[in-house]
Write an enzyme that holds these catalytic residues in place. Structure first.
Site, PDB file in Angstrom:
ATOM      1  CG  ASP A  67      -0.107  -0.473   2.598  1.00 52.39           C
ATOM      2  OD1 ASP A  67       1.005  -0.296   2.510  1.00 52.39           O
ATOM      3  OD2 ASP A  67      -0.837  -0.765   3.451  1.00 52.39           O
ATOM      4  CG  HIS A 144      -5.593  -2.332   8.360  1.00 55.14           C
ATOM      5  ND1 HIS A 144      -5.571  -0.824   8.801  1.00 55.14           N
ATOM      6  CD2 HIS A 144      -4.136  -2.495   8.862  1.00 55.14           C
ATOM      7  CE1 HIS A 144      -4.548  -0.390   8.938  1.00 55.14           C
ATOM      8  NE2 HIS A 144      -3.517  -1.343   9.070  1.00 55.14           N
TER       9      HIS A 144
HETATM   10  P1  PGA Z   1       2.222  -1.223  12.677  1.00 56.73           P
HETATM   11  O1  PGA Z   1       1.125  -1.118  11.357  1.00 56.73           O
HETATM   12  O2  PGA Z   1       3.416  -2.248  12.145  1.00 56.73           O
HETATM   13  O3  PGA Z   1       2.886  -0.020  12.779  1.00 56.73           O
HETATM   14  O4  PGA Z   1       1.931  -1.629  13.895  1.00 56.73           O
HETATM   15  C1  PGA Z   1       0.597  -2.593  11.207  1.00 56.73           C
HETATM   16  C2  PGA Z   1      -0.460  -2.305  10.104  1.00 56.73           C
HETATM   17  O5  PGA Z   1      -1.002  -1.092  10.219  1.00 56.73           O
HETATM   18  O6  PGA Z   1      -0.611  -3.072   9.132  1.00 56.73           O
END
Ligand code: PGA
Length: 271
Positions: A67, A144
């Protein structure tokens, strides 16, 4: 699905990097799906170490990222902390330290003129590369994968999405605040691979660490498959899916003894 639990973030990251390195060694031109966020940083550091100290060769590897924020693109003229694009994150946290050719690394283009058409093109690029051999995933506070926010179709494809307030809050805390941005300056939309796109990867690993992820990790692994927690699509995987957790992120799993038992038993079997 395998659940692997390690005491620390460092050990968890080593397991993840070991799996990815295994793909790179077995198939030097493998296709890797990559994730951003704080979770995979330790894994990327370990891959960099393997490249520098053990000669792990990325020269033929191709990568596709999950993304990117809509409206952001890498700007190397800016210092890293002022460039919050995921393209820059990948460059700083992995790509610039290994021998992967720039043209082999694709992060969705947040500055695409026609984002919808671009999403279609991105899907075609993944297909043209022969599909993804191993997809790296994190899990958001709202469950997500990529930016597939609650309610996303579990068959969704690469597309433009609106971010939830929860994601905006999480990312504001972990990234934007440190860079001195205000909440209003955060992009509210993103391009993300869909859950359907992610499920087509031949193998996947999902990483999570920290007590703040324990609740959502337990729901994703042990709850029903629901579009409100898109990571529950892990139960629909046809390929090999390995969930790698540190102890804190695993702390709310009801069947933790079972996962530990299975891992031990599988190790015995493969001895
Ligand atoms: P993070 O984000 O690794 O910063 O906890 C994970 C995500 O949003 O998929």
């Amino acid at each position: 699905m395998n659940v692997v639990i390690r005491d620390t973030y460092e050990e968890m990251s080593k397991v993840a990097a070991g799996i990815i390195a295994g793909f790179v060694r077995a198939k030097p031109n493998c296709v890797i799906g990559l994730a951003t966020g704080s979770t995979p940083i330790g894994t990327y550091r370990e891959l960099i170490r393997m490249h520098k100290e053990e000669g792990l060769d990325f020269s033929q590897v191709r990568t596709f990222n999950l993304d990117e924020y809509l409206g952001l693109g890498m700007d190397l003229d800016k210092p890293y902390h002022l460039d919050q694009s995921y393209a820059r994150f990948m460059y700083e946290e992995l790509f610039k330290h290994i021998n992967i050719p720039k043209e082999n690394t694709l992060v969705p283009d947040g500055l695409a003129q026609d984002p919808q058409a671009y999403c279609q093109w991105y899907e075609e690029q993944i297909a043209a590369a022969g599909g993804i051999d191993i997809q790296v995933l994190g899990i958001g506070g709202d469950g997500h994968w990529g930016f597939n926010e609650p309610g996303s179709s579990l068959a969704s494809r690469t597309r433009v999405v609106a971010l939830t307030q929860k994601t905006l809050d999480d990312n504001y805390e972990s990234f934007y605040k440190n860079a001195g941005f205000s909440r209003d300056e955060m992009p509210k939309f993103a391009i993300t691979m869909g859950i359907g796109t992610i499920l087509e990867a031949r193998n996947a690993i999902m990483l999570a660490n920290g007590a703040h992820k324990a609740g959502i990790v337990a729901k994703a692994i042990e709850g029903p498959v629901i579009a409100q927690i898109t990571a529950t699509a892990m139960h629909l995987y046809r390929g090999e899916m390995t969930i790698i957790l540190d102890k804190a992120a695993a702390s709310k799993l009801e069947n933790i003894d079972h996962y530990l038992h299975v891992e031990r038993a599988m190790r015995e079997l493969h001895k």
